[in-house]
Design a protein around this motif. Structure first.
Motif, mmCIF file in Angstrom:
data_model
loop_
_atom_site.group_PDB
_atom_site.id
_atom_site.type_symbol
_atom_site.label_atom_id
_atom_site.label_comp_id
_atom_site.label_asym_id
_atom_site.label_seq_id
_atom_site.Cartn_x
_atom_site.Cartn_y
_atom_site.Cartn_z
ATOM 1 N N LYS A 158 0.832 -1.211 0.000
ATOM 2 C CA LYS A 158 0.000 0.000 0.000
ATOM 3 C C LYS A 158 0.868 1.265 0.000
ATOM 4 C CE LYS A 158 -4.057 1.997 2.248
ATOM 5 N NZ LYS A 158 -5.016 1.853 3.360
ATOM 6 N N LYS A 159 2.004 1.182 0.680
ATOM 7 C CA LYS A 159 2.924 2.324 0.759
ATOM 8 C C LYS A 159 3.395 2.735 -0.646
ATOM 9 C CE LYS A 159 7.734 3.114 2.104
ATOM 10 N NZ LYS A 159 8.920 2.495 2.726
ATOM 11 N N LEU B 210 0.414 4.177 -2.822
ATOM 12 C CA LEU B 210 0.091 5.567 -2.461
ATOM 13 C C LEU B 210 1.167 6.538 -2.983
ATOM 14 C CD1 LEU B 210 -1.267 5.059 1.172
ATOM 15 C CD2 LEU B 210 -2.569 5.479 -0.929
ATOM 16 N N LYS B 211 2.407 6.058 -3.018
ATOM 17 C CA LYS B 211 3.481 6.877 -3.610
ATOM 18 C C LYS B 211 3.166 7.185 -5.067
ATOM 19 C CE LYS B 211 7.732 5.771 -1.062
ATOM 20 N NZ LYS B 211 9.063 5.121 -1.165
ATOM 21 N N LEU C 133 0.234 7.150 -6.592
ATOM 22 C CA LEU C 133 -0.924 8.037 -6.728
ATOM 23 C C LEU C 133 -0.535 9.498 -6.495
ATOM 24 C CD1 LEU C 133 -3.664 5.870 -4.955
ATOM 25 C CD2 LEU C 133 -3.529 6.415 -7.401
ATOM 26 N N SER C 134 0.448 9.716 -5.614
ATOM 27 C CA SER C 134 0.906 11.086 -5.350
ATOM 28 C C SER C 134 1.766 11.631 -6.495
ATOM 29 C CB SER C 134 1.697 11.136 -4.035
ATOM 30 O OG SER C 134 2.921 10.443 -4.166
ATOM 31 N N SER D 101 -2.580 0.960 -9.886
ATOM 32 C CA SER D 101 -2.744 1.403 -8.494
ATOM 33 C C SER D 101 -4.106 0.959 -7.957
ATOM 34 C CB SER D 101 -2.622 2.929 -8.396
ATOM 35 O OG SER D 101 -1.335 3.347 -8.788
ATOM 36 N N TYR D 102 -5.162 1.105 -8.785
ATOM 37 C CA TYR D 102 -6.500 0.658 -8.380
ATOM 38 C C TYR D 102 -6.523 -0.864 -8.191
ATOM 39 C CZ TYR D 102 -8.528 5.243 -9.450
ATOM 40 O OH TYR D 102 -8.856 6.587 -9.453
ATOM 41 N N LEU E 259 -4.730 -1.668 -4.892
ATOM 42 C CA LEU E 259 -5.555 -1.339 -3.721
ATOM 43 C C LEU E 259 -6.723 -2.323 -3.594
ATOM 44 C CD1 LEU E 259 -5.647 2.564 -4.011
ATOM 45 C CD2 LEU E 259 -4.571 1.227 -2.184
#
Length: 505
Positions: free
Chosen positions: A163-164, A167-168, A170-171, A189-190, A193
């Motif tokens: 997850k880390k 999220l990177k 997505l940012s 990414s989706y 998740l």
């Protein structure tokens, strides 16, 4: 007019070349889009492209596409060959982004074989290379590495770490300008998740939310990469909600997707079998379980062959390194021995040269008379002969010549000296031979060398002069002639003499 036609010709050639390059680049980009969803077309196009004159970068990308295409059809040994080729050619190409992409592919391949330490090594190398990039290429590379790392941690059930990295990504999305790369990163990414909520935290609604968001994007894309994973992920999430029929329907949709590899089919068959079993439909569950076993055995066989090949290559690499180490264990002591012998020889020779220097300086210091003074003393000690008075006169004049250091004149010659002494060349030459036991040139050269060595020994300033200056100062025309005669008379080179003189004082 001629210039106009030449310019026109060059423009046409440039446009044809550029259009061909652009065409190849467009085809290679398309291969990247279809390499897993349409492997047969990828292999067909790649085979034709490789017959053309491609740059190393383009060759690497074609080999990479062939690697993924062969994974999709279950030819794992062939896939491994192409992925390795892509990696090797990319390293030759010097193209940083190409190196990163092929290194990531090597990492994905090692992950597929379960070689996670090798995979981590590949990704670390790719990350290091990505620091050389900037702009869109940099963010594309970083998000690619993060995606692979996230998948690795999902497969290892390390969902927090996975997850880390998601999220990177997505940012970082806002920095990616290329639409295709943006959509790939977003959908992956989706998917990541969805997998985390589905298999890690068992939050079915959250998993469905992310799977559906990713599925909507994939369905609109031309390549439809990982489409089956979204359907299977949704099927499993609905199963958690006890909606088995909905889950089974989604699995059947996944099964109908064209170009699913044997590996993917095993994954789909197992998912359908599991859902039928949970729905208490054991007969259907068994049918799909058997299908999974058939494809699994086939796939495992090819994967095992590829893994064995990888291990054999590693063994060969280790053996080659061991041979090199073994060879080095012989070469290094030999080289050390040679170095020691050279060092010993050097110091013995240095000691010998220093002894020559010391002896020469000692003789120079002990000799207070000029060569002519010594000759006169020797002549006066013997019974006078008819020509002794004339000889003494010539020797006296030579004594003055030596005292006044006229031998330093570059123009001095036997005829010139004979004229200076008011005698003829034959008589002067005989006197020099009889009284100095040397010819005219040796006599002059020795006077010059004795003069300059005395200057070096007595005057520290002379030790800082260049050899060319010393040669000129004592009367030599050339540096090389001076060095040759210097060593001939003293036994050592001018530079060595200067070094010893500096050390002595």
């Amino acid at each position: 007019m001629m210039r106009f036609y030449i310019s026109l010709f060059l423009v046409i050639i440039f446009q044809l070349t550029f259009s061909q390059v652009s065409k190849n680049e467009a085809i290679i980009n398309q291969l990247d889009e279809i390499k897993t969803t349409n492997p047969s077309l990828t292999i067909s196009i790649s085979s034709k492209l490789l017959k053309e004159k491609l740059s190393l970068r383009d060759q690497a990308y074609v080999y990479r596409a062939l690697g993924y295409a062969n994974i999709s059809i279950g030819k794992y040994s062939t896939a491994q060959e192409y992925i390795q080729k892509a990696y090797d050619v990319a390293n030759e190409s010097g193209d940083t982004l190409c190196k990163i992409k092929t290194t990531c592919s090597m990492g994905e391949w090692n992950g597929m074989l379960g070689l996670y330490s090798e995979m981590d090594h590949d990704l670390s190398r790719a990350l290091k290379l990505s620091r050389l990039l900037n702009g869109d290429n940099y963010y594309t590379a970083i998000t690619k590495i993060n995606t692979i790392k996230a998948n690795m941690y999902v497969n290892q059930d390390k969902h927090t770490l996975a997850k880390k990295y998601i999220l990177k990504n997505l940012s970082l999305l806002k920095n990616i300008k290329n639409v295709s790369n943006y959509n790939k990163t977003l959908t992956l990414s989706y998917l990541g998740l969805g997998d985390i909520y589905n298999r890690g935290t068992k939050k079915a609604d959250s998993a469905i939310y992310f799977y559906e968001k990713g599925l909507n994007i994939v369905l609109k894309s031309p390549d439809k990469i990982n489409l089956y994973k979204f359907y299977i992920g949704l099927a499993e999430a609905f199963a958690h909600k006890k909606e088995y029929n909905k889950g089974i329907d989604l699995c059947h949709i996944a099964l109908k997707i064209k170009h699913n590899s044997d590996y993917e089919k095993v994954f789909i068959f197992k998912s359908i079998s599991k859902l039928y079993l949970e729905a208490n439909k054991t007969k259907e569950a068994q049918i799909y379980s058997d299908s999974a076993t058939i494809f699994e055995e086939k796939g495992e066989k090819h994967l095992l062959e590829a893994l064995n090949e990888t291990n054999n290559n590693k063994i060969k690499t280790i053996e080659n390194k061991e041979k090199q180490i073994s060879l080095l264990s012989i070469i290094i002591p030999v080289l050390i021995g040679i170095f020691i012998l050279i060092t010993i020889f050097y110091y013995l020779n240095l000691k010998k040269q220093k002894k020559k220097f010391q002896n020469y300086i000692e003789n120079l210091n002990n000799s207070t008379s000029t060569p002519s003074e010594i000759a006169i003393e020797n002549l006066s000690a013997v019974t006078p002969e008819i020509n002794s008075e004339l000889e003494i006169e010539i020797l006296q004049k030579l004594k003055i010549f030596e005292k006044e250091e006229k031998f330093r004149d570059k123009e001095i010659s036997l005829p010139a000296l004979a004229a200076l002494l008011n005698t003829n060349t034959n008589y002067l030459s005989r006197i020099i031979n009889d009284h100095y036991s040397k010819n005219f040139n040796s006599y002059i050269n020795e006077l010059r060398i004795n003069y300059i060595t005395k200057k070096i020994a007595e005057n520290p300033v002379y030790r800082n002069y260049k050899i060319s200056f010393l040669a000129e100062d004592c009367g030599f025309v050339s540096h090389s002639a001076f060095s040759t005669k210097f060593k001939e008379i003293t036994g050592i080179s001018p530079s060595q003499f200067l070094s010893f003189a500096s050390a002595e004082k």
